[in-house]
Design an enzyme around this catalytic site. Sequence first.
Site, PDB file in Angstrom:
ATOM      1  N   HIS A 125       0.815  -1.226   0.000  1.00  0.00           N
ATOM      2  CA  HIS A 125       0.000   0.000   0.000  1.00  0.00           C
ATOM      3  C   HIS A 125       0.844   1.271   0.000  1.00  0.00           C
ATOM      4  CE1 HIS A 125      -3.615  -2.286   0.449  1.00  0.00           C
ATOM      5  NE2 HIS A 125      -3.296  -2.757   1.648  1.00  0.00           N
ATOM      6  N   ASP A 162      -2.365 -10.835  -2.452  1.00  0.00           N
ATOM      7  CA  ASP A 162      -2.957 -10.332  -1.204  1.00  0.00           C
ATOM      8  C   ASP A 162      -4.423  -9.976  -1.471  1.00  0.00           C
ATOM      9  OD1 ASP A 162      -1.855  -8.896   1.591  1.00  0.00           O
ATOM     10  OD2 ASP A 162      -3.609  -7.892   0.729  1.00  0.00           O
ATOM     11  N   HIS A 164      -6.022  -7.463  -0.577  1.00  0.00           N
ATOM     12  CA  HIS A 164      -6.189  -6.032  -0.832  1.00  0.00           C
ATOM     13  C   HIS A 164      -5.429  -5.637  -2.096  1.00  0.00           C
ATOM     14  CE1 HIS A 164      -6.607  -6.560   3.596  1.00  0.00           C
ATOM     15  NE2 HIS A 164      -7.645  -5.755   3.401  1.00  0.00           N
ATOM     16  N   ASP A 245      -4.143 -13.010   3.202  1.00  0.00           N
ATOM     17  CA  ASP A 245      -5.401 -12.605   3.832  1.00  0.00           C
ATOM     18  C   ASP A 245      -6.625 -12.875   2.964  1.00  0.00           C
ATOM     19  OD1 ASP A 245      -4.399 -10.678   2.130  1.00  0.00           O
ATOM     20  OD2 ASP A 245      -4.442  -9.051   3.602  1.00  0.00           O
TER      21      ASP A 245
HETATM   22 ZN   LIG Z   1      -3.910  -7.388   2.643  1.00  0.00          ZN
END
Ligand SMILES: [Zn+2]
Length: 308
Positions: A125, A162, A164, A245
């Site tokens: 991120h 991931d 996200h 995740d």
């Molecule tokens: Zn994540």
Amino acid sequence: MTTLLYSHPTCLEHDPGPHHPESPARLRAALAALDGPDFARLERREAPEAAFEDLFRVHSPRHVERTLGAVPRAGHVAIDADTVLSPASGAAALRAAGAVVAAVDAVVATEADNAFCAVRPPGHHAEPERSMGFCLFNNAAIGALRAREVHGLARVAVIDFDVHHGNGTQAAFENDARLFYASTHQYPLYPGTGASSERGVGNIVNVPLRPMSGSGPFRLAMTERILPALDAFRPELLVVSAGFDAHRDDPLAQLLLDEQDYSWVTERLLGIAARHAEGRFVATLEGGYDLAALGASVAAHVRVLMSA
Ligand SMILES: [Zn+2]
């Protein structure tokens, strides 16, 4: 065949505070899962600190200075709603980025076939000018640019499974056709980016997955969208943002993957690395917040790396 495992004790000292999901216990669980006799052949190395010149290929000096300057002498400092620094956070972030840099160097030098970086804080991120979402520096992007600028590799890809979207990696890569970024992620979900219409200069492939998607849609996204585009890009190095995740037991998202899916995708990605990149493959830990699922998933992933 050798697989390297990079980590550093300082990565356990980055402490975002009690009740924060990105806890030191995550890294302890990942390392414990790699501690059994199955993993005795892993070559364990201490991650060095990244040099500033490595960070500056992705982040501006101003951003690096601001981030490290925010590290408190005691207690905690929040730089956004969910990104919290403790006294060891700066050193941990330098080790996390340094792990990927060192892993890239080792794999390019054919000291090993591939590498897994068991580090935190995570990185995907972190944008060129902004730390966010538990991430300080973009470890995967820093490693990718090291491979290109120092080792002269022509094309480098980051694949991100991931749950996200890796907005930071996309932001670092989206204007550069010699870099490639592809992501599967739950959508909608934090950070809100990653629509399939976000294509960069044709070098970004986003495959958003609806909440409650499981193995079928994930594998289809890989086989129909990401793997063909990656194959066409012909990467000379694969860097993998290995977040776990999307596991069905993870508390932060609602995808329904399991360890078999992580084994499967790792095999597919190693196949592309073998075809175009002489096997060069470096993975770095991103998310994964259920400790048991994280440990089992890391073990599944690394077991495949060791069989490459
Ligand atoms: Zn994540």
